[in-house]
Scaffold this motif. Structure first.
Motif, PDB file in Angstrom:
ATOM      1  N   ARG A 113       4.312   5.143   3.848  1.00 19.87           N
ATOM      2  CA  ARG A 113       5.544   5.878   4.149  1.00 19.87           C
ATOM      3  C   ARG A 113       5.608   6.285   5.608  1.00 19.87           C
ATOM      4  O   ARG A 113       6.687   6.407   6.177  1.00 19.87           O
ATOM      5  CB  ARG A 113       5.641   7.120   3.266  1.00 19.87           C
ATOM      6  CG  ARG A 113       6.942   7.914   3.433  1.00 19.87           C
ATOM      7  CD  ARG A 113       8.111   7.140   2.871  1.00 19.87           C
ATOM      8  NE  ARG A 113       9.357   7.880   2.970  1.00 19.87           N
ATOM      9  CZ  ARG A 113      10.163   7.896   4.037  1.00 19.87           C
ATOM     10  NH1 ARG A 113       9.837   7.197   5.106  1.00 19.87           N
ATOM     11  NH2 ARG A 113      11.275   8.582   4.042  1.00 19.87           N
ATOM     12  N   ASN A 153       0.803  -1.218   0.000  1.00 19.25           N
ATOM     13  CA  ASN A 153       0.000   0.000   0.000  1.00 19.25           C
ATOM     14  C   ASN A 153       0.839   1.272   0.000  1.00 19.25           C
ATOM     15  O   ASN A 153       0.316   2.356   0.291  1.00 19.25           O
ATOM     16  CB  ASN A 153      -0.931  -0.004   1.216  1.00 19.25           C
ATOM     17  CG  ASN A 153      -2.050  -1.015   1.096  1.00 19.25           C
ATOM     18  OD1 ASN A 153      -3.110  -0.731   0.534  1.00 19.25           O
ATOM     19  ND2 ASN A 153      -1.834  -2.216   1.623  1.00 19.25           N
ATOM     20  N   ASP A 154       2.132   1.146  -0.322  1.00 18.89           N
ATOM     21  CA  ASP A 154       3.009   2.310  -0.424  1.00 18.89           C
ATOM     22  C   ASP A 154       2.970   3.163   0.847  1.00 18.89           C
ATOM     23  O   ASP A 154       2.902   4.394   0.796  1.00 18.89           O
ATOM     24  CB  ASP A 154       2.631   3.163  -1.645  1.00 18.89           C
ATOM     25  CG  ASP A 154       3.692   4.213  -1.980  1.00 18.89           C
ATOM     26  OD1 ASP A 154       4.877   3.985  -1.652  1.00 18.89           O
ATOM     27  OD2 ASP A 154       3.327   5.248  -2.566  1.00 18.89           O
ATOM     28  N   GLN A 201      -3.251   8.071  -1.128  1.00 17.74           N
ATOM     29  CA  GLN A 201      -2.883   6.695  -1.434  1.00 17.74           C
ATOM     30  C   GLN A 201      -1.406   6.580  -1.781  1.00 17.74           C
ATOM     31  O   GLN A 201      -0.791   5.532  -1.564  1.00 17.74           O
ATOM     32  CB  GLN A 201      -3.740   6.174  -2.581  1.00 17.74           C
ATOM     33  CG  GLN A 201      -5.217   6.028  -2.231  1.00 17.74           C
ATOM     34  CD  GLN A 201      -6.021   5.384  -3.330  1.00 17.74           C
ATOM     35  OE1 GLN A 201      -5.508   5.114  -4.416  1.00 17.74           O
ATOM     36  NE2 GLN A 201      -7.296   5.139  -3.061  1.00 17.74           N
ATOM     37  N   LYS A 202      -0.828   7.623  -2.333  1.00 17.54           N
ATOM     38  CA  LYS A 202       0.603   7.628  -2.599  1.00 17.54           C
ATOM     39  C   LYS A 202       1.332   8.115  -1.348  1.00 17.54           C
ATOM     40  O   LYS A 202       0.952   9.100  -0.740  1.00 17.54           O
ATOM     41  CB  LYS A 202       0.916   8.560  -3.774  1.00 17.54           C
ATOM     42  CG  LYS A 202       2.381   8.558  -4.174  1.00 17.54           C
ATOM     43  CD  LYS A 202       2.630   9.446  -5.379  1.00 17.54           C
ATOM     44  CE  LYS A 202       4.098   9.405  -5.785  1.00 17.54           C
ATOM     45  NZ  LYS A 202       4.373  10.279  -6.958  1.00 17.54           N
ATOM     46  N   LEU A 203       2.387   7.384  -0.953  1.00 18.96           N
ATOM     47  CA  LEU A 203       3.076   7.667   0.307  1.00 18.96           C
ATOM     48  C   LEU A 203       2.038   7.711   1.430  1.00 18.96           C
ATOM     49  O   LEU A 203       1.927   8.690   2.163  1.00 18.96           O
ATOM     50  CB  LEU A 203       3.857   8.981   0.223  1.00 18.96           C
ATOM     51  CG  LEU A 203       4.949   9.050  -0.854  1.00 18.96           C
ATOM     52  CD1 LEU A 203       5.614  10.409  -0.853  1.00 18.96           C
ATOM     53  CD2 LEU A 203       5.978   7.953  -0.667  1.00 18.96           C
ATOM     54  N   SER A 204       1.279   6.635   1.576  1.00 18.02           N
ATOM     55  CA  SER A 204       0.130   6.594   2.466  1.00 18.02           C
ATOM     56  C   SER A 204       0.543   6.486   3.934  1.00 18.02           C
ATOM     57  O   SER A 204       1.721   6.365   4.273  1.00 18.02           O
ATOM     58  CB  SER A 204      -0.789   5.434   2.091  1.00 18.02           C
ATOM     59  OG  SER A 204      -0.095   4.204   2.196  1.00 18.02           O
TER      60      SER A 204
END
Length: 266
Positions: free
Chosen positions: A53, A50-51, A119-122
């Motif tokens: 971070r 899920n990416d 959702q990116k760098l979640s």
């Protein structure tokens, strides 16, 4: 010459993959420190898929108020196995006392992705049990207090399930006591409020809330408008007390719905 002093005891459970048990294990703290390898691997795998971070480590003070701090994905594996130290004076509530080091021990079974974050760098979250430097469960950790109570019930061959109805008011903004609607019990229509530029903001906020809860595995039984203007309710499907306590804590965390309409508990 006198014999050398014995080595100091470890501060906390150092290695979940160790072949031999940690000395803390022999003190009867297995329920707190047990970290099965597959549980940690599952969290790491899900975080990678899920990416993730950032991870928020959440816990409760003596009053049940949510506290926490964040770590990055680079620290996740070591924190899952070793815990993370922090200033334990926060456990006393708003009255901050002298600094007192404590250790947050994550519970891998509570790992969740926060759906309202990008959702990116979640961002993920995980609930923690709190212990002192010697590995003893903190008497100020209300989550641990609940676990102790449930253990006593289990010894009496009883279980404790909870199905809460969470009620709150939606206000126009954080500076006003004006509610977002003038409806009452079980009403399904909302009069247009020009200042909000939304026909049925309450239903829309509840919709977003239910979707977010279900994405995190928290089942919702029903939701409705309550008696007073702006008062809404969401009923969660019953679950064991510890799982429900974690779910309610997650429910009260800040989310995008609070940016569109401020909430106030009823």
């Amino acid at each position: 010459p006198p014999p050398p002093p014995p080595p100091p005891p470890p501060l906390f459970f150092l290695n979940a993959h160790a072949a031999t048990p940690d000395p803390l294990w022999s003190r009867g703290l297995g329920d707190v420190y047990k970290r099965q390898e597959y549980s940690i691997d599952y969290v790491l795998k899900r975080a990678a898929e899920n990416d993730v971070r950032f991870i928020r480590l959440w816990f409760c003070d003596i009053f049940g108020t949510m506290k926490g701090f964040g770590i990055t994905i680079d620290e996740l594996e070591s924190v899952l196995m070793d815990g993370a130290s922090f200033d334990g004076s926060v456990m006393y509530g708003p009255q901050r006392s002298k600094e007192n080091e404590m250790i947050a021990i994550p519970d891998p079974s509570t790992f969740q992705i926060l759906p309202w974050r990008p959702q990116k760098l979640s961002v993920g979250r995980i609930m923690c049990n709190i212990v002192d430097r010697n590995g003893n469960p903190s008497s100020l950790d209300s989550r641990q207090i609940l676990k102790n109570t449930l253990k006593k019930l289990k010894e009496e061959k009883m279980d404790f399930y909870v199905g809460p109805e969470i009620e709150y008011f939606y206000l126009k903004d954080s500076k006003s006591m004006e509610t977002i609607d003038q409806e009452t019990y079980f009403d399904q229509t909302t009069h247009f409020n020009p200042s909000l530029d939304k026909q049925d903001l309450g239903s829309e906020l509840n919709r977003e809330t239910v979707i977010g809860l279900e994405k995190m595995g928290i089942p919702v039984q029903k939701f409705q408008h309550e008696v007073s203007p702006g008062q809404h309710e969401i009923g969660l499907r019953y679950s064991d007390a510890l799982t429900m306590a974690d779910s309610c804590l997650l429910y009260t965390s800040p989310s995008p719905r609070d940016q569109r309409g401020s909430r106030m508990p009823s």
